[in-house]
Scaffold this motif. Structure first.
Motif, PDB file in Angstrom:
ATOM      1  N   GLU A 167       0.857  -1.185   0.000  1.00  0.00           N
ATOM      2  CA  GLU A 167       0.000   0.000   0.000  1.00  0.00           C
ATOM      3  C   GLU A 167       0.897   1.240   0.000  1.00  0.00           C
ATOM      4  OE1 GLU A 167      -3.851   1.791   2.493  1.00  0.00           O
ATOM      5  OE2 GLU A 167      -3.059  -0.212   2.931  1.00  0.00           O
ATOM      6  N   TYR A 168       0.595   2.186  -0.878  1.00  0.00           N
ATOM      7  CA  TYR A 168       1.459   3.350  -1.075  1.00  0.00           C
ATOM      8  C   TYR A 168       0.663   4.646  -0.932  1.00  0.00           C
ATOM      9  CZ  TYR A 168       4.750  -0.050  -2.966  1.00  0.00           C
ATOM     10  OH  TYR A 168       5.604  -1.125  -3.117  1.00  0.00           O
ATOM     11  N   TRP A 169       1.347   5.653  -0.399  1.00  0.00           N
ATOM     12  CA  TRP A 169       0.730   6.976  -0.329  1.00  0.00           C
ATOM     13  C   TRP A 169       0.484   7.492  -1.744  1.00  0.00           C
ATOM     14  CZ3 TRP A 169      -1.334   8.352   4.010  1.00  0.00           C
ATOM     15  CH2 TRP A 169      -0.787   7.915   5.219  1.00  0.00           C
ATOM     16  N   LEU A 170      -0.638   8.185  -1.906  1.00  0.00           N
ATOM     17  CA  LEU A 170      -0.993   8.735  -3.209  1.00  0.00           C
ATOM     18  C   LEU A 170      -0.745  10.235  -3.251  1.00  0.00           C
ATOM     19  CD1 LEU A 170      -4.374   6.913  -3.965  1.00  0.00           C
ATOM     20  CD2 LEU A 170      -2.196   6.601  -5.171  1.00  0.00           C
ATOM     21  N   ASP A 171      -0.421  10.702  -4.433  1.00  0.00           N
ATOM     22  CA  ASP A 171      -0.282  12.138  -4.650  1.00  0.00           C
ATOM     23  C   ASP A 171      -1.680  12.722  -4.824  1.00  0.00           C
ATOM     24  OD1 ASP A 171       0.286  14.716  -5.350  1.00  0.00           O
ATOM     25  OD2 ASP A 171       1.761  14.205  -6.890  1.00  0.00           O
ATOM     26  N   VAL A 172      -2.205  13.289  -3.758  1.00  0.00           N
ATOM     27  CA  VAL A 172      -3.586  13.784  -3.773  1.00  0.00           C
ATOM     28  C   VAL A 172      -3.746  15.036  -4.621  1.00  0.00           C
ATOM     29  CG1 VAL A 172      -4.108  12.742  -1.544  1.00  0.00           C
ATOM     30  CG2 VAL A 172      -3.229  15.081  -1.624  1.00  0.00           C
ATOM     31  N   ARG A 173      -2.634  15.541  -5.169  1.00  0.00           N
ATOM     32  CA  ARG A 173      -2.687  16.681  -6.099  1.00  0.00           C
ATOM     33  C   ARG A 173      -2.904  16.212  -7.535  1.00  0.00           C
ATOM     34  NH1 ARG A 173       3.120  18.227  -3.750  1.00  0.00           N
ATOM     35  NH2 ARG A 173       3.266  16.070  -4.471  1.00  0.00           N
ATOM     36  N   SER A 174      -2.750  14.922  -7.771  1.00  0.00           N
ATOM     37  CA  SER A 174      -2.823  14.355  -9.117  1.00  0.00           C
ATOM     38  C   SER A 174      -4.251  14.383  -9.662  1.00  0.00           C
ATOM     39  CB  SER A 174      -2.306  12.914  -9.091  1.00  0.00           C
ATOM     40  OG  SER A 174      -2.749  12.185 -10.213  1.00  0.00           O
ATOM     41  N   SER A 175      -4.411  14.863 -10.893  1.00  0.00           N
ATOM     42  CA  SER A 175      -5.740  14.861 -11.510  1.00  0.00           C
ATOM     43  C   SER A 175      -6.217  13.437 -11.752  1.00  0.00           C
ATOM     44  CB  SER A 175      -5.718  15.643 -12.826  1.00  0.00           C
ATOM     45  OG  SER A 175      -4.784  15.077 -13.736  1.00  0.00           O
ATOM     46  N   ASN A 176      -5.297  12.511 -12.018  1.00  0.00           N
ATOM     47  CA  ASN A 176      -5.685  11.115 -12.215  1.00  0.00           C
ATOM     48  C   ASN A 176      -6.227  10.513 -10.925  1.00  0.00           C
ATOM     49  OD1 ASN A 176      -5.778   8.618 -13.838  1.00  0.00           O
ATOM     50  ND2 ASN A 176      -4.184   7.919 -12.439  1.00  0.00           N
ATOM     51  N   VAL A 177      -5.546  10.788  -9.808  1.00  0.00           N
ATOM     52  CA  VAL A 177      -6.027  10.302  -8.511  1.00  0.00           C
ATOM     53  C   VAL A 177      -7.416  10.864  -8.224  1.00  0.00           C
ATOM     54  CG1 VAL A 177      -5.654  10.438  -6.012  1.00  0.00           C
ATOM     55  CG2 VAL A 177      -3.743   9.902  -7.530  1.00  0.00           C
ATOM     56  N   ARG A 178      -7.619  12.119  -8.498  1.00  0.00           N
ATOM     57  CA  ARG A 178      -8.919  12.743  -8.224  1.00  0.00           C
ATOM     58  C   ARG A 178     -10.011  12.158  -9.117  1.00  0.00           C
ATOM     59  NH1 ARG A 178      -8.064  19.027  -6.362  1.00  0.00           N
ATOM     60  NH2 ARG A 178      -6.366  18.606  -4.890  1.00  0.00           N
ATOM     61  N   ASP A 179      -9.668  11.871 -10.363  1.00  0.00           N
ATOM     62  CA  ASP A 179     -10.650  11.251 -11.255  1.00  0.00           C
ATOM     63  C   ASP A 179     -11.063   9.873 -10.745  1.00  0.00           C
ATOM     64  OD1 ASP A 179     -10.602  13.437 -12.924  1.00  0.00           O
ATOM     65  OD2 ASP A 179      -9.235  12.531 -14.399  1.00  0.00           O
ATOM     66  N   ILE A 180     -10.099   9.107 -10.252  1.00  0.00           N
ATOM     67  CA  ILE A 180     -10.403   7.782  -9.708  1.00  0.00           C
ATOM     68  C   ILE A 180     -11.299   7.896  -8.482  1.00  0.00           C
ATOM     69  CG2 ILE A 180      -9.389   5.741  -8.597  1.00  0.00           C
ATOM     70  CD1 ILE A 180      -6.912   6.209 -10.444  1.00  0.00           C
ATOM     71  N   MET A 181     -11.001   8.864  -7.618  1.00  0.00           N
ATOM     72  CA  MET A 181     -11.817   9.038  -6.417  1.00  0.00           C
ATOM     73  C   MET A 181     -13.228   9.516  -6.759  1.00  0.00           C
ATOM     74  SD  MET A 181      -9.922   7.793  -4.262  1.00  0.00           S
ATOM     75  CE  MET A 181      -8.232   7.220  -4.505  1.00  0.00           C
ATOM     76  N   LEU A 182     -13.350  10.317  -7.807  1.00  0.00           N
ATOM     77  CA  LEU A 182     -14.682  10.719  -8.250  1.00  0.00           C
ATOM     78  C   LEU A 182     -15.489   9.499  -8.683  1.00  0.00           C
ATOM     79  CD1 LEU A 182     -16.838  12.780  -9.002  1.00  0.00           C
ATOM     80  CD2 LEU A 182     -15.677  13.107 -11.193  1.00  0.00           C
ATOM     81  N   LYS A 183     -14.851   8.590  -9.400  1.00  0.00           N
ATOM     82  CA  LYS A 183     -15.543   7.363  -9.814  1.00  0.00           C
ATOM     83  C   LYS A 183     -15.936   6.521  -8.606  1.00  0.00           C
ATOM     84  CE  LYS A 183     -13.240   7.186 -14.312  1.00  0.00           C
ATOM     85  NZ  LYS A 183     -12.237   6.493 -15.156  1.00  0.00           N
ATOM     86  N   ARG A 184     -15.113   6.533  -7.573  1.00  0.00           N
ATOM     87  CA  ARG A 184     -15.474   5.793  -6.358  1.00  0.00           C
ATOM     88  C   ARG A 184     -16.684   6.431  -5.675  1.00  0.00           C
ATOM     89  NH1 ARG A 184      -9.762   3.878  -3.430  1.00  0.00           N
ATOM     90  NH2 ARG A 184      -9.042   2.585  -5.189  1.00  0.00           N
ATOM     91  N   LEU A 185     -16.727   7.748  -5.662  1.00  0.00           N
ATOM     92  CA  LEU A 185     -17.895   8.423  -5.100  1.00  0.00           C
ATOM     93  C   LEU A 185     -19.143   8.107  -5.913  1.00  0.00           C
ATOM     94  CD1 LEU A 185     -16.306  11.905  -4.314  1.00  0.00           C
ATOM     95  CD2 LEU A 185     -17.011  10.192  -2.641  1.00  0.00           C
TER      96      LEU A 185
END
Length: 344
Positions: A167-185
């Motif tokens: 398990e790795y820390w994520l770069d929460v500034r990344s647009s890709n990370v945010r897009d993935i989290m939006l899909k989770r929401l």
């Protein structure tokens, strides 16, 4: 050569005045019918397919994928859990509950369960029993066995979380990370979750390998809160005590682990002042064989709303005692314990 005056003069010239009037009337009627049919088709498309711009022939395949925001929940409101709500958290395995069940184990106000592992039918059954459901996912860390793990990029990941191999820390500034989290929401909304519990928001307080700061977590929580509430989902803050003052107004509850053990519970005063619940977990080392003294020590939250709650809030921490693996076993401050059935 024989002359063919009819060809030289043309078809229209050969017609009598009466016939010309007839053909003019017929042509006008044909044009009017065509225009009317075309307008009718346009209205029908607007009625069946959404916005009027779909009639535009330059949009042959409909709107672009991002033309519409995710559909809001039926009532269009965001659930605000009440202070002092009772709850249970089970993340070790999906919970099991029969569709014909008449009660839950334990009989509490809210269940916090894993977003991916639990089905929409399980959530619907809990709703039938008048229970609210918070869906857990890790927003700040990469987990290798999630269905969308392959969507992360190597550049999104920092250092491995201590004690959590793979398990790795994520770069929460990344647009890709945010897009993935939006899909989770969006998945949480489709499954019928009432709220979400995004974990690992405190990368800034750990050796993350990405130079993350508390401002980065505040910005990320701002993004998640805006997206969640647009989907009619409540959202909570998991741990991350340092940013409580900045995010208390954009969150609907807090989830804390071990504030008694680390003598940090009074940090949650802003949530108490706002009458927002603090869903609190302690992990006594000898769970589940707890003595009365163990329970008393773990439930000594050292938060007095009269002393610390300048805003006059009346809430207290909603405390439960769990094993570290967060299986179905739970014990409360009144000494009662139970075990929620889970998949083996």
């Amino acid at each position: 050569m024989r002359d063919f005056p009819s060809r030289r003069r043309g078809w229209w010239a050969r017609q009598t005045p009466r016939r010309r009037v007839f053909f003019l009337a017929l042509g006008t009627l044909t044009v009017l019918i065509a225009v009317g049919v075309g307008a009718g088709v346009g209205v029908q498309r607007r009625k069946d397919n959404g916005p009027a711009y779909l009639v535009d022939p330059t949009t042959p395949s409909g709107p672009p994928p991002d033309a519409y925001p995710p559909n809001p929940s039926p009532n269009g409101t965001v659930w605000q859990p009440q202070a002092n709500s009772t709850w249970q958290i089970v993340l070790g395995s999906p919970i099991t509950i029969a569709s014909t069940a008449t009660s839950t184990v334990p009989d509490v106000d809210m269940f916090d369960i894993d977003l991916f592992g639990n089905s929409a039918s399980t959530i619907a059954t809990l709703h039938k029993l008048n229970k609210k459901v918070i869906c857990y996912f890790s927003a700040g860390s990469y987990e290798p066995k999630r269905p969308d793990s392959g969507d992360f990029k190597k550049s999104d990941m920092g250092k491995e979380l201590a004690g959590w191999p793979g398990e790795y820390w994520l770069d929460v500034r990344s647009s890709n990370v945010r897009d993935i989290m939006l899909k989770r929401l969006q998945l949480a909304q489709r499954k019928g979750c009432d709220g979400v519990d995004p974990d690992n928001m405190d990368g800034y307080a750990n050796d993350n390998g990405l130079s993350l700061t508390s401002d980065d977590s505040i910005a990320f929580m701002t993004y998640l809160s805006s997206a969640a509430t647009s989907l009619s989902l409540a959202i909570g803050l998991k741990n991350s005590l340092d940013i409580i003052p900045e995010v208390v107004n954009m969150t609907h509850f807090a989830v804390n682990e071990q504030c008694v053990q680390y003598n940090e519970c009074k940090t949650y005063t802003p949530y108490l002042d706002a009458d927002k619940p603090i869903f609190h977990i302690e992990y006594p080392s000898n769970s589940p064989q707890l003595s009365a003294g163990d329970v008393s020590n773990s439930c000594n939250t050292r938060v007095d709303p009269v002393s610390y709650g300048a805003g006059g809030g009346t809430g207290t921490l909603s405390t439960l005692l769990k094993k570290m693996n967060l299986d179905g076993w739970v014990q409360y401050c009144d000494g009662k314990s139970s075990t929620t059935p889970t998949e083996s």
